[in-house]
Scaffold this motif. Structure first.
Motif, PDB file in Angstrom:
ATOM      1  N   MET A  84       1.814  34.411   3.941  1.00  0.00           N
ATOM      2  CA  MET A  84       1.157  34.656   2.642  1.00  0.00           C
ATOM      3  C   MET A  84       1.765  34.098   1.511  1.00  0.00           C
ATOM      4  O   MET A  84       3.040  34.062   1.330  1.00  0.00           O
ATOM      5  CB  MET A  84       0.719  36.365   2.833  1.00  0.00           C
ATOM      6  CG  MET A  84       2.028  37.082   2.777  1.00  0.00           C
ATOM      7  SD  MET A  84       1.675  38.858   3.078  1.00  0.00           S
ATOM      8  CE  MET A  84       3.105  39.125   4.038  1.00  0.00           C
ATOM      9  N   LYS A  85       0.844  34.305   0.333  1.00  0.00           N
ATOM     10  CA  LYS A  85       1.272  33.610  -1.077  1.00  0.00           C
ATOM     11  C   LYS A  85       1.044  34.650  -2.018  1.00  0.00           C
ATOM     12  O   LYS A  85      -0.063  35.460  -1.836  1.00  0.00           O
ATOM     13  CB  LYS A  85       0.628  32.311  -1.244  1.00  0.00           C
ATOM     14  CG  LYS A  85       0.914  31.249  -0.308  1.00  0.00           C
ATOM     15  CD  LYS A  85       0.265  30.097  -0.634  1.00  0.00           C
ATOM     16  CE  LYS A  85       0.344  28.999   0.648  1.00  0.00           C
ATOM     17  NZ  LYS A  85      -0.362  27.994   0.419  1.00  0.00           N
ATOM     18  N   CYS A 116       2.919  35.231  -8.868  1.00  0.00           N
ATOM     19  CA  CYS A 116       3.763  36.035  -9.605  1.00  0.00           C
ATOM     20  C   CYS A 116       4.343  35.284 -10.853  1.00  0.00           C
ATOM     21  O   CYS A 116       3.926  34.244 -11.075  1.00  0.00           O
ATOM     22  CB  CYS A 116       5.232  35.735  -8.659  1.00  0.00           C
ATOM     23  SG  CYS A 116       5.037  36.726  -7.144  1.00  0.00           S
ATOM     24  N   ARG A 131       8.262  36.022   5.064  1.00  0.00           N
ATOM     25  CA  ARG A 131       6.818  35.666   5.098  1.00  0.00           C
ATOM     26  C   ARG A 131       5.963  35.430   3.889  1.00  0.00           C
ATOM     27  O   ARG A 131       4.620  35.203   3.950  1.00  0.00           O
ATOM     28  CB  ARG A 131       6.187  36.931   5.904  1.00  0.00           C
ATOM     29  CG  ARG A 131       6.553  36.965   7.185  1.00  0.00           C
ATOM     30  CD  ARG A 131       6.282  37.960   8.240  1.00  0.00           C
ATOM     31  NE  ARG A 131       4.814  37.943   8.321  1.00  0.00           N
ATOM     32  CZ  ARG A 131       4.191  38.801   9.286  1.00  0.00           C
ATOM     33  NH1 ARG A 131       4.793  39.853   9.605  1.00  0.00           N
ATOM     34  NH2 ARG A 131       2.916  38.759   9.507  1.00  0.00           N
ATOM     35  N   ILE A 132       6.582  35.488   2.734  1.00  0.00           N
ATOM     36  CA  ILE A 132       5.922  35.409   1.184  1.00  0.00           C
ATOM     37  C   ILE A 132       6.270  34.424   0.687  1.00  0.00           C
ATOM     38  O   ILE A 132       7.646  33.962   0.263  1.00  0.00           O
ATOM     39  CB  ILE A 132       6.226  36.734   0.535  1.00  0.00           C
ATOM     40  CG1 ILE A 132       5.499  37.874   1.277  1.00  0.00           C
ATOM     41  CG2 ILE A 132       5.600  36.604  -0.666  1.00  0.00           C
ATOM     42  CD1 ILE A 132       5.720  39.146   0.415  1.00  0.00           C
ATOM     43  N   GLU A 133       5.467  33.563   0.149  1.00  0.00           N
ATOM     44  CA  GLU A 133       5.802  32.310  -0.741  1.00  0.00           C
ATOM     45  C   GLU A 133       5.222  32.867  -2.010  1.00  0.00           C
ATOM     46  O   GLU A 133       4.284  33.365  -2.094  1.00  0.00           O
ATOM     47  CB  GLU A 133       4.984  31.047  -0.242  1.00  0.00           C
ATOM     48  CG  GLU A 133       5.414  29.823  -1.031  1.00  0.00           C
ATOM     49  CD  GLU A 133       4.403  28.609  -0.812  1.00  0.00           C
ATOM     50  OE1 GLU A 133       4.290  27.961  -1.396  1.00  0.00           O
ATOM     51  OE2 GLU A 133       3.843  28.815   0.333  1.00  0.00           O
ATOM     52  N   CYS A 134       5.965  32.669  -3.087  1.00  0.00           N
ATOM     53  CA  CYS A 134       5.970  32.840  -4.400  1.00  0.00           C
ATOM     54  C   CYS A 134       5.075  31.846  -5.148  1.00  0.00           C
ATOM     55  O   CYS A 134       5.787  30.617  -5.295  1.00  0.00           O
ATOM     56  CB  CYS A 134       7.035  33.420  -5.341  1.00  0.00           C
ATOM     57  SG  CYS A 134       7.494  35.017  -4.880  1.00  0.00           S
ATOM     58  N   LEU A 135       3.796  31.729  -5.644  1.00  0.00           N
ATOM     59  CA  LEU A 135       3.328  30.725  -6.254  1.00  0.00           C
ATOM     60  C   LEU A 135       3.525  31.026  -8.073  1.00  0.00           C
ATOM     61  O   LEU A 135       3.233  32.151  -8.381  1.00  0.00           O
ATOM     62  CB  LEU A 135       2.036  30.691  -6.202  1.00  0.00           C
ATOM     63  CG  LEU A 135       1.737  30.571  -4.522  1.00  0.00           C
ATOM     64  CD1 LEU A 135      -0.067  30.606  -4.226  1.00  0.00           C
ATOM     65  CD2 LEU A 135       2.044  29.117  -4.109  1.00  0.00           C
ATOM     66  N   LEU A 190      -2.559  38.310  -4.400  1.00  0.00           N
ATOM     67  CA  LEU A 190      -1.960  37.719  -2.936  1.00  0.00           C
ATOM     68  C   LEU A 190      -2.930  37.095  -2.196  1.00  0.00           C
ATOM     69  O   LEU A 190      -4.198  37.319  -2.251  1.00  0.00           O
ATOM     70  CB  LEU A 190      -1.598  39.181  -2.115  1.00  0.00           C
ATOM     71  CG  LEU A 190      -0.953  38.834  -0.485  1.00  0.00           C
ATOM     72  CD1 LEU A 190       0.247  39.664  -0.439  1.00  0.00           C
ATOM     73  CD2 LEU A 190      -1.947  38.945   0.344  1.00  0.00           C
ATOM     74  N   ASP A 196      -2.634  35.305   4.965  1.00  0.00           N
ATOM     75  CA  ASP A 196      -2.539  34.263   5.988  1.00  0.00           C
ATOM     76  C   ASP A 196      -3.974  33.803   6.277  1.00  0.00           C
ATOM     77  O   ASP A 196      -4.312  32.816   6.739  1.00  0.00           O
ATOM     78  CB  ASP A 196      -1.715  34.565   6.929  1.00  0.00           C
ATOM     79  CG  ASP A 196      -0.419  34.465   6.660  1.00  0.00           C
ATOM     80  OD1 ASP A 196       0.213  33.968   5.741  1.00  0.00           O
ATOM     81  OD2 ASP A 196       0.468  35.099   7.098  1.00  0.00           O
TER      82      ASP A 196
END
Ligand SMILES: N[C@@H](CCC(=O)N[C@@H](CS)C(=O)NCC(=O)O)C(=O)O
Length: 203
Positions: A1-2, A5, A27-31, A56, A59
């Protein structure tokens, strides 16, 4: 998930600290998001009409906001350790999150007043009113500080992120001077790896 931020956002930090405490950070990608109520970040708006961080993207492509919903989602995914399922403990944690979020809302509005609003349009009484909310909110945290102890839940995570935001943007409030129990508690909580890993960049 993204997650969209911004390093300074206490709401985004609350979600990232919650994710870390739940063991979900990997499991988190920061955009990076440049949320701004005047120059709106169209990339965020394309997913969240309010254009705010945190937002957020799950997925499966579904989009969740705001930070309360995201924390609830993460907590469900991570085994429910941060939000008690029922009883008085549940309502205490949720009210504490609301208290912290309310402090953040008021502090951010006061911040926008100086960081965004042209000087000629500023209204000092309005800013003072927002900062008074921060002050009375801090008094309530101090009144609850004996009960915080070693608790790690969404209430304490939210308190810590709100206090961290005051340190970042309102250091001149010197909130520790009048809230010694909160200060002692925060010193311990801020040393948690979840808090250290999400420390905002210097103001
Ligand atoms: N209630 C929201 C508040 C989020 C919020 O205010 N985020 C700020 C940054 S800290 C923002 O995106 N501001 C841009 C705007 O107001 O348009 C939440 O809990 O996520």
């Amino acid at each position: 998930m993204k997650i969209f931020c911004s390093g300074a956002s206490p709401f985004a930090r609350k979600c990232l600290v919650a994710a870390a405490e739940l063991g979900l950070s990997d499991r988190i990608e920061c955009l990076p998001g440049a949320a701004n109520p005047v120059n709106r970040d169209r990339t965020i708006v394309a997913h969240n009409p309010l254009g705010k961080v945190p937002t957020l993207i799950a997925d499966d492509g579904s989009v969740l906001y705001d930070s309360r919903v995201i924390c609830e989602y993460l907590d469900a995914m991570g085994g429910g350790k941060l939000i008690p399922r029922e009883g008085a403990a549940r309502w205490r944690v949720l009210v504490e999150q609301s208290l912290a979020d309310g402090i953040n809302d008021a502090a951010i509005l006061a911040r926008y007043e100086t960081a965004l609003r042209p000087e000629a349009l500023r209204w000092n009484d309005w800013t003072a009113g927002q900062l008074e909310k921060v002050t009375s909110g801090l008094a309530e945290i101090e009144a609850r500080a004996d009960g915080l102890a070693d608790r790690v839940d969404l209430g304490t995570v939210a308190f810590a992120c709100a206090l961290g935001y005051l340190d970042l943007r309102f250091a001149s409030l010197a909130w520790r001077d009048r809230h010694p129990k909160t200060a002692a508690w925060f010193e311990r909580f801020a040393a948690r790896p979840s808090m250290v890993a999400t420390r905002p960049p210097a103001a």
